[in-house]
Structure formats: structure tokens, C-alpha cells
Design a protein around this motif. Structure first.
Motif, PDB file in Angstrom:
ATOM      1  N   SER A   1       0.828  -1.200   0.000  1.00 24.57           N
ATOM      2  CA  SER A   1       0.000   0.000   0.000  1.00 24.57           C
ATOM      3  C   SER A   1       0.869   1.259   0.000  1.00 24.57           C
ATOM      4  O   SER A   1       0.626   2.193  -0.768  1.00 24.57           O
ATOM      5  N   LEU A   2       1.884   1.284   0.856  1.00 28.50           N
ATOM      6  CA  LEU A   2       2.769   2.449   0.915  1.00 28.50           C
ATOM      7  C   LEU A   2       3.529   2.627  -0.392  1.00 28.50           C
ATOM      8  O   LEU A   2       3.642   3.735  -0.922  1.00 28.50           O
ATOM      9  N   PHE A   3       4.057   1.538  -0.934  1.00 31.16           N
ATOM     10  CA  PHE A   3       4.792   1.619  -2.197  1.00 31.16           C
ATOM     11  C   PHE A   3       3.901   2.151  -3.306  1.00 31.16           C
ATOM     12  O   PHE A   3       4.317   2.998  -4.110  1.00 31.16           O
ATOM     13  N   ASN A   4       2.669   1.689  -3.365  1.00 34.08           N
ATOM     14  CA  ASN A   4       1.740   2.115  -4.408  1.00 34.08           C
ATOM     15  C   ASN A   4       1.331   3.578  -4.283  1.00 34.08           C
ATOM     16  O   ASN A   4       0.827   4.158  -5.244  1.00 34.08           O
ATOM     17  N   GLN A   5       1.551   4.179  -3.118  1.00 27.76           N
ATOM     18  CA  GLN A   5       1.215   5.589  -2.910  1.00 27.76           C
ATOM     19  C   GLN A   5       2.339   6.544  -3.321  1.00 27.76           C
ATOM     20  O   GLN A   5       2.143   7.751  -3.370  1.00 27.76           O
ATOM     21  N   ILE A   6       3.501   5.993  -3.626  1.00 31.86           N
ATOM     22  CA  ILE A   6       4.635   6.851  -4.034  1.00 31.86           C
ATOM     23  C   ILE A   6       4.371   7.360  -5.447  1.00 31.86           C
ATOM     24  O   ILE A   6       4.137   6.562  -6.359  1.00 31.86           O
ATOM     25  N   PRO A   7       4.390   8.683  -5.628  1.00 31.25           N
ATOM     26  CA  PRO A   7       4.178   9.216  -6.975  1.00 31.25           C
ATOM     27  C   PRO A   7       5.289   8.763  -7.927  1.00 31.25           C
ATOM     28  O   PRO A   7       6.438   8.620  -7.523  1.00 31.25           O
ATOM     29  N   GLU A   8       4.932   8.536  -9.197  1.00 28.85           N
ATOM     30  CA  GLU A   8       5.904   8.125 -10.213  1.00 28.85           C
ATOM     31  C   GLU A   8       7.118   9.039 -10.200  1.00 28.85           C
ATOM     32  O   GLU A   8       8.246   8.582 -10.339  1.00 28.85           O
ATOM     33  N   MET A   9       6.863  10.335 -10.069  1.00 30.44           N
ATOM     34  CA  MET A   9       7.931  11.317 -10.108  1.00 30.44           C
ATOM     35  C   MET A   9       8.978  11.063  -9.016  1.00 30.44           C
ATOM     36  O   MET A   9      10.155  11.270  -9.235  1.00 30.44           O
ATOM     37  N   ALA A  10       8.526  10.607  -7.861  1.00 32.30           N
ATOM     38  CA  ALA A  10       9.439  10.385  -6.743  1.00 32.30           C
ATOM     39  C   ALA A  10      10.374   9.197  -7.004  1.00 32.30           C
ATOM     40  O   ALA A  10      11.432   9.092  -6.397  1.00 32.30           O
TER      41      ALA A  10
END
Length: 110
Positions: free
Chosen positions: A97-106
Motif C-alpha cells: 500500500s505504501l509503495f503504491n502511494q509513491i508518486p511516479e515522479m518520486a
């Protein structure tokens, strides 16, 4: 049941117990962690983690029959309990869940 949180090393040990089932015992667990992670691991650290996981109710163990190769000594075999499975699933879901919340840009390499 004592605390229900899993530390990083405890999670690793619990995962390896599952991987090695039904032959998960101290030295075997240590060797598998070394092989999978390429990091140094003391047998004492493995035994401490196994003890904590047992206290938390995430593992159970039983003594296997003694073998000639081991001079009649018995191995303590470990397996994951229902609570241990739940703890692993909870950790897995949280990390995903946390990984999936990281924006692509980050995650872009500059």
C-alpha cells in the motif's frame, strides 16, 4: 500473546520458516537467510528472533527425532501459526500500500 509488531529481522526469519517448511530449524534458517540476502547472520540472532516469534504466538515448534548424523541430537522444527500468517499478510499489505502511494515522479532517477 506478546506484542504483535514484526521487526525487519523477525519478518525475514518468519518468511524463511515458511520457505523451509517442513525443515525449518535454526542452522537451516540461518543458512537460507545468508543465501537469500547475502548478509552475515549470527546463529544467536536467529535463535533470539525465533524465541521472540514464539513468544508472540507467530511460530510453534516441536522436537524431531534424533539422527545418527547429529549424534542422536534432536532438531527443533518451526512452523508458522495462523497468527504468524496474519502478521505476514498485514506487513505485506502495508508495504504494498505504501509503495503504491509513491508518486511516479518520486521514483524517477535523475
Amino acid at each position: 500473546m506478546k506484542g504483535t509488531q514484526l521487526g525487519e529481522f523477525e519478518e525475514l526469519v518468519l518468511l524463511v520458516v515458511g520457505v523451509l517448511f517442513p525443515e525449518a530449524y535454526g542452522l537451516n534458517i540461518r543458512e537460507e537467510i545468508i543465501n537469500q540476502t547475502k548478509r552475515k547472520v549470527a546463529i544467536g540472532a536467529v535463535h533470539s528472533a525465533l524465541s521472540r516469534l514464539d513468544e508472540k504466538g507467530f511460530l510453534e515448534s516441536e522436537l524431531a527425532e534424533g539422527t545418527h548424523e547429529r549424534g542422536g541430537r534432536r532438531k527443533r522444527l518451526f512452523k508458522i501459526t495462523a497468527s504468524g500468517k496474519q502478521a505476514l499478510e498485514k506487513n505485506h499489505e502495508l508495504r504494498n500500500s505504501l509503495f503504491n502511494q509513491i508518486p511516479e515522479m518520486a521514483l524517477k532517477i535523475v
